[in-house]
Design a protein around this motif. Sequence first.
Motif, PDB file in Angstrom:
ATOM      1  N   GLY A  89     -54.328 -28.427  -1.245  1.00  0.00           N
ATOM      2  CA  GLY A  89     -54.259 -27.347  -0.715  1.00  0.00           C
ATOM      3  C   GLY A  89     -52.873 -26.533  -1.028  1.00  0.00           C
ATOM      4  O   GLY A  89     -52.686 -25.435  -0.430  1.00  0.00           O
ATOM      5  N   ARG A 119     -47.890 -22.383  10.814  1.00  0.00           N
ATOM      6  CA  ARG A 119     -48.269 -23.364   9.663  1.00  0.00           C
ATOM      7  C   ARG A 119     -47.399 -24.648   9.288  1.00  0.00           C
ATOM      8  O   ARG A 119     -47.666 -25.374   8.552  1.00  0.00           O
ATOM      9  N   ALA A 137     -55.626 -28.052   8.860  1.00  0.00           N
ATOM     10  CA  ALA A 137     -55.884 -27.164   7.693  1.00  0.00           C
ATOM     11  C   ALA A 137     -54.579 -26.310   7.559  1.00  0.00           C
ATOM     12  O   ALA A 137     -53.807 -25.836   8.450  1.00  0.00           O
ATOM     13  N   ARG A 138     -54.061 -26.264   6.039  1.00  0.00           N
ATOM     14  CA  ARG A 138     -53.121 -25.190   5.871  1.00  0.00           C
ATOM     15  C   ARG A 138     -51.611 -25.518   6.489  1.00  0.00           C
ATOM     16  O   ARG A 138     -50.599 -24.760   6.376  1.00  0.00           O
ATOM     17  N   THR A 139     -51.599 -26.890   6.841  1.00  0.00           N
ATOM     18  CA  THR A 139     -50.156 -27.400   7.183  1.00  0.00           C
ATOM     19  C   THR A 139     -49.385 -27.134   5.963  1.00  0.00           C
ATOM     20  O   THR A 139     -49.637 -27.832   4.967  1.00  0.00           O
ATOM     21  N   MET A 140     -48.012 -27.087   6.426  1.00  0.00           N
ATOM     22  CA  MET A 140     -47.157 -27.119   5.077  1.00  0.00           C
ATOM     23  C   MET A 140     -45.843 -27.570   5.658  1.00  0.00           C
ATOM     24  O   MET A 140     -45.349 -27.179   6.758  1.00  0.00           O
ATOM     25  N   ARG A 142     -47.140 -30.172   2.682  1.00  0.00           N
ATOM     26  CA  ARG A 142     -48.189 -31.243   2.977  1.00  0.00           C
ATOM     27  C   ARG A 142     -47.588 -32.525   2.074  1.00  0.00           C
ATOM     28  O   ARG A 142     -48.219 -32.387   0.812  1.00  0.00           O
TER      29      ARG A 142
END
Length: 251
Positions: free
Chosen positions: A3, A35, A51-54, A56
């Motif tokens: 991602g 996020r 989803a879209r975690t940062m 990662r």
Amino acid sequence: MHGVAHANGTVRPLSDAARIAEFDDPAKRAAVQARLTAPSTSADGPEQLPARTMPRLFSGANPEPGGPTWTYLALTRYQLAHIDNWVHGNFDADWTGSPPAPVPFDQIPVARQAWALCEAALENCVGGSFYPGIEGTYDIARIETYHPDINLRTEFRINPSHPAGLLTEKMALPWQADFADCSNFWWPSQRPDDVTLKTGEKARWDRGVTDLASNRHLNMVNSWSELGFVVFDKDTGKFIEDERTLEAKVA
């Protein structure tokens, strides 16, 4: 990890003036905050992260037996407090559109020159993740690594009783050999998997080394110095690979 952008030049930098202007909208700032990975986030695998975690990326701060295998890198609580102030408009909008000009070293007061040298080195560090790490390994995240006398002169100072090499003894040599194993999983902004050539084409950064899997570690040891650098090209306004001397495949 999955991602994130694994090729240089595919995402507008945060310093882009138009992008900065977008953050005048509080909703845009809140979207960034939403996020960010929460501290101490763990999972059995990257697919279990929201989803879209940062970012990662693995924290790498506790690889010992019994420690959480999948603990993810996150901003510190202090940093997150600054983000929260930013989201809620609790800051001075004093950005002028360009960073302040650096102060020449000889114009820095002598009493601060030693700290300025430390700061200049630290600004270019990658930091976490720390397993196996770039500047240092997971020992850098352990309290016993630091000087036990807590006062204004020794905070965050390494305990001088430790043997030389403590912070780097668990790292790969050369570090590029470890990157060959960690493709798509580590430090995507520091070492993209794909680079942009002068022709505008994309290519693997480690081509000619890791495409021969049986010898990739030895190939990297022998050929790491022939790999290229990602540099800003004034003619195209893009970051491209340059100074690469490795042409033929390594046997």
